[in-house]
Design a protein around this motif. Structure first.
Motif, short mmCIF file in Angstrom:
data_model
loop_
_atom_site.label_atom_id
_atom_site.label_comp_id
_atom_site.label_asym_id
_atom_site.label_seq_id
_atom_site.Cartn_x
_atom_site.Cartn_y
_atom_site.Cartn_z
N SER A 250 3.85 26.51 -21.87
CA SER A 250 4.64 25.81 -22.88
C SER A 250 5.31 26.79 -23.82
O SER A 250 4.89 27.94 -23.96
N ALA A 251 6.34 26.32 -24.46
CA ALA A 251 7.03 27.05 -25.51
C ALA A 251 7.59 26.01 -26.48
O ALA A 251 7.94 24.90 -26.06
N ARG B 56 -6.88 25.90 -10.28
CA ARG B 56 -5.98 26.90 -10.88
C ARG B 56 -4.87 26.24 -11.69
O ARG B 56 -3.90 26.88 -12.07
N GLU B 57 -4.99 24.96 -12.00
CA GLU B 57 -3.96 24.23 -12.73
C GLU B 57 -3.85 24.71 -14.17
O GLU B 57 -4.86 24.96 -14.83
N LEU C 138 5.85 23.44 -18.31
CA LEU C 138 5.88 23.70 -16.88
C LEU C 138 4.47 23.58 -16.33
O LEU C 138 3.54 24.13 -16.91
N GLU C 139 4.34 22.89 -15.22
CA GLU C 139 3.04 22.80 -14.56
C GLU C 139 2.89 24.00 -13.65
O GLU C 139 3.68 24.22 -12.75
N GLU D 88 -2.20 27.21 -21.00
CA GLU D 88 -3.47 26.50 -21.18
C GLU D 88 -4.01 26.10 -19.81
O GLU D 88 -3.35 25.40 -19.05
N TRP D 89 -5.22 26.55 -19.52
CA TRP D 89 -5.86 26.25 -18.25
C TRP D 89 -6.38 24.82 -18.28
O TRP D 89 -7.02 24.39 -19.23
#
Length: 156
Positions: free
Chosen positions: A34-35, A29-30, A41-42, A12-13
């Motif tokens: 996820s899972a 660009r952040e 994770l960032e 997800e942006w």
């Protein structure tokens, strides 16, 4: 345990600064990877590509996947050949080359595992186990560049 295994991750942006992608410098660009059931994770692009160096970038995540896969494959092989591993560390390094047209590719990854074994008599088998671990690593078998190994074997 033969079969097909599927994996799902979400990305997800989080970089819309209010004007979306209205210009190359107008967005961050952040992102979040996820899972289900796992800590997020960032992520970001690498710093040269306007990313946040405090966040994981895709290149680091690829390198981490290769190093982690080799470690897990190696531990399995160690058990099967009677090598007792008491510690394992890796200082993995990857080389990516830009192609001058906005893209690029990894040209090589070198894994540098430092493996500590329980007894000196296990050292030769411990060194040889890296080859079999490489053959078993799902991630290394999925990339189109060489993944080399420069192991160091230590005795506890």
């Amino acid at each position: 345990m033969l079969g097909t295994h599927e994996y799902t991750v979400g990305v997800e942006w989080h970089g819309n600064r209010g004007t979306g992608t209205s210009g190359y410098r107008d967005y961050s660009r952040e992102l979040i990877v996820s899972a289900e059931g796992k800590h997020p994770l960032e992520g970001s692009a690498d710093k040269p590509f306007r990313g946040d160096p405090a966040r994981w970038n895709p290149e680091e995540l690829l390198l981490a996947a290769l190093a982690q896969c080799h470690l897990l494959s190696y531990l399995h092989v160690a058990v099967t050949v009677g090598v007792v591993v008491t510690a394992y560390e890796d200082d993995a390094r990857g080389t990516m080359v830009e192609d001058g047209m906005g893209g690029g590719a990894f040209t090589e990854v070198v894994l540098r595992p430092r493996v500590t074994v329980a007894d000196r008599s296990m050292a030769d088998a411990a060194r040889a186990a890296h080859q079999r671990a490489s053959e078993l690593c799902f991630i290394a078998n999925s990339v189109n560049f060489p993944v080399r190994h420069e192991p160091e074997i230590l005795v506890a």
